[in-house]
Design a protein around this motif. Structure first.
Motif, mmCIF file in Angstrom:
data_model
loop_
_atom_site.group_PDB
_atom_site.id
_atom_site.type_symbol
_atom_site.label_atom_id
_atom_site.label_comp_id
_atom_site.label_asym_id
_atom_site.label_seq_id
_atom_site.Cartn_x
_atom_site.Cartn_y
_atom_site.Cartn_z
ATOM 1 N N ARG A 157 0.994 -1.216 -0.386
ATOM 2 C CA ARG A 157 0.115 0.021 -0.412
ATOM 3 C C ARG A 157 0.645 0.875 0.064
ATOM 4 N NH1 ARG A 157 -4.901 -1.577 4.411
ATOM 5 N NH2 ARG A 157 -5.422 -3.172 3.477
ATOM 6 N N ARG A 158 -0.004 2.847 -0.550
ATOM 7 C CA ARG A 158 1.165 3.292 -0.950
ATOM 8 C C ARG A 158 0.657 4.093 0.388
ATOM 9 N NH1 ARG A 158 3.213 5.016 -5.183
ATOM 10 N NH2 ARG A 158 2.239 4.122 -7.350
ATOM 11 N N ALA A 159 1.496 4.913 1.396
ATOM 12 C CA ALA A 159 0.834 5.983 2.382
ATOM 13 C C ALA A 159 0.549 6.561 1.716
ATOM 14 C CB ALA A 159 2.862 6.437 2.783
ATOM 15 N N ASN A 160 -0.902 7.096 3.280
ATOM 16 C CA ASN A 160 -1.846 8.097 3.422
ATOM 17 C C ASN A 160 -1.068 9.718 2.380
ATOM 18 O OD1 ASN A 160 -3.561 6.696 3.893
ATOM 19 N ND2 ASN A 160 -3.451 6.979 5.882
ATOM 20 N N ASN A 193 0.613 1.243 -16.387
ATOM 21 C CA ASN A 193 2.438 1.665 -15.853
ATOM 22 C C ASN A 193 2.844 2.841 -15.821
ATOM 23 O OD1 ASN A 193 1.794 -0.918 -15.158
ATOM 24 N ND2 ASN A 193 2.945 -1.627 -17.006
ATOM 25 N N THR A 194 2.579 3.698 -16.816
ATOM 26 C CA THR A 194 3.657 4.817 -17.551
ATOM 27 C C THR A 194 2.485 5.871 -16.752
ATOM 28 O OG1 THR A 194 2.363 4.854 -19.166
ATOM 29 C CG2 THR A 194 4.029 4.270 -19.476
ATOM 30 N N LEU A 195 1.492 5.825 -15.955
ATOM 31 C CA LEU A 195 0.656 6.790 -14.863
ATOM 32 C C LEU A 195 0.705 6.480 -13.805
ATOM 33 C CD1 LEU A 195 -3.247 6.566 -16.504
ATOM 34 C CD2 LEU A 195 -1.155 8.844 -15.995
ATOM 35 N N LEU A 196 1.842 5.464 -13.398
ATOM 36 C CA LEU A 196 1.856 5.240 -11.459
ATOM 37 C C LEU A 196 3.003 5.906 -11.183
ATOM 38 C CD1 LEU A 196 1.134 1.082 -11.291
ATOM 39 C CD2 LEU A 196 -0.253 2.990 -10.920
ATOM 40 N N PRO A 197 3.511 6.145 -9.678
ATOM 41 C CA PRO A 197 4.338 7.101 -9.544
ATOM 42 C C PRO A 197 5.268 6.411 -9.702
ATOM 43 C CG PRO A 197 2.336 7.250 -8.650
ATOM 44 C CD PRO A 197 1.971 6.460 -8.971
ATOM 45 N N VAL A 198 7.056 6.651 -10.584
ATOM 46 C CA VAL A 198 8.161 5.329 -10.163
ATOM 47 C C VAL A 198 8.734 5.773 -8.666
ATOM 48 C CG1 VAL A 198 10.220 5.449 -11.076
ATOM 49 C CG2 VAL A 198 8.071 5.688 -12.801
ATOM 50 N N PRO A 199 9.261 4.827 -8.297
ATOM 51 C CA PRO A 199 10.613 4.986 -7.605
ATOM 52 C C PRO A 199 11.183 5.966 -7.914
ATOM 53 C CG PRO A 199 8.858 2.709 -7.370
ATOM 54 C CD PRO A 199 8.888 3.324 -8.036
ATOM 55 N N LEU A 204 14.551 3.915 -15.917
ATOM 56 C CA LEU A 204 13.500 3.758 -15.753
ATOM 57 C C LEU A 204 12.909 2.969 -16.241
ATOM 58 C CD1 LEU A 204 10.566 5.483 -15.037
ATOM 59 C CD2 LEU A 204 11.534 7.018 -16.639
ATOM 60 N N ARG A 205 13.801 2.390 -17.308
ATOM 61 C CA ARG A 205 13.856 1.276 -18.673
ATOM 62 C C ARG A 205 13.943 0.201 -17.976
ATOM 63 N NH1 ARG A 205 17.450 2.674 -22.797
ATOM 64 N NH2 ARG A 205 16.089 3.725 -23.159
ATOM 65 N N GLU A 206 14.808 -0.339 -17.074
ATOM 66 C CA GLU A 206 14.829 -1.317 -16.282
ATOM 67 C C GLU A 206 13.357 -1.267 -15.230
ATOM 68 O OE1 GLU A 206 17.608 -2.380 -12.482
ATOM 69 O OE2 GLU A 206 18.395 -1.029 -13.509
ATOM 70 N N TYR A 207 13.519 -0.440 -14.924
ATOM 71 C CA TYR A 207 12.223 -0.600 -13.853
ATOM 72 C C TYR A 207 10.722 -0.867 -14.192
ATOM 73 C CZ TYR A 207 7.885 0.863 -11.115
ATOM 74 O OH TYR A 207 7.246 1.423 -10.353
#
Length: 74
Positions: free
Chosen positions: A8-11, A52-58, A68-71
């Motif tokens: 889960r993402r933090a609030n 996938n591309t809408l989600l935040p990237v770590p 990013l490509r590796e992710y």
């Protein structure tokens, strides 16, 4: 089907990328720029390539296009 606590993402964290520019960058990397010269009039992109591309990237994967490509490939 609740999501496990560890996934889960933090609030307060964003659920999607913060800008259209960031989405376009992520989509370009995800699609290997294969669609960059395409005429997008009357075209809809759908499915996991968009989600996938809408989600935040770590943060550790935002350092470079290679990271990013590796992710996206793992």
């Amino acid at each position: 089907m609740p999501l496990p606590v560890g996934k889960r993402r933090a609030n307060g964290l964003p659920a999607v990328v913060e800008s259209l520019k960031e989405f376009r960058h992520n989509f370009g990397v995800f699609s290997e720029s294969s669609l960059s010269d395409m005429n997008w009039d009357n075209v809809v992109a759908a499915g996991s390539s968009v989600v996938n591309t809408l989600l935040p990237v770590p943060p550790e994967y935002k350092k470079s296009k290679r990271a990013l490509r590796e992710y996206y490939r793992t």
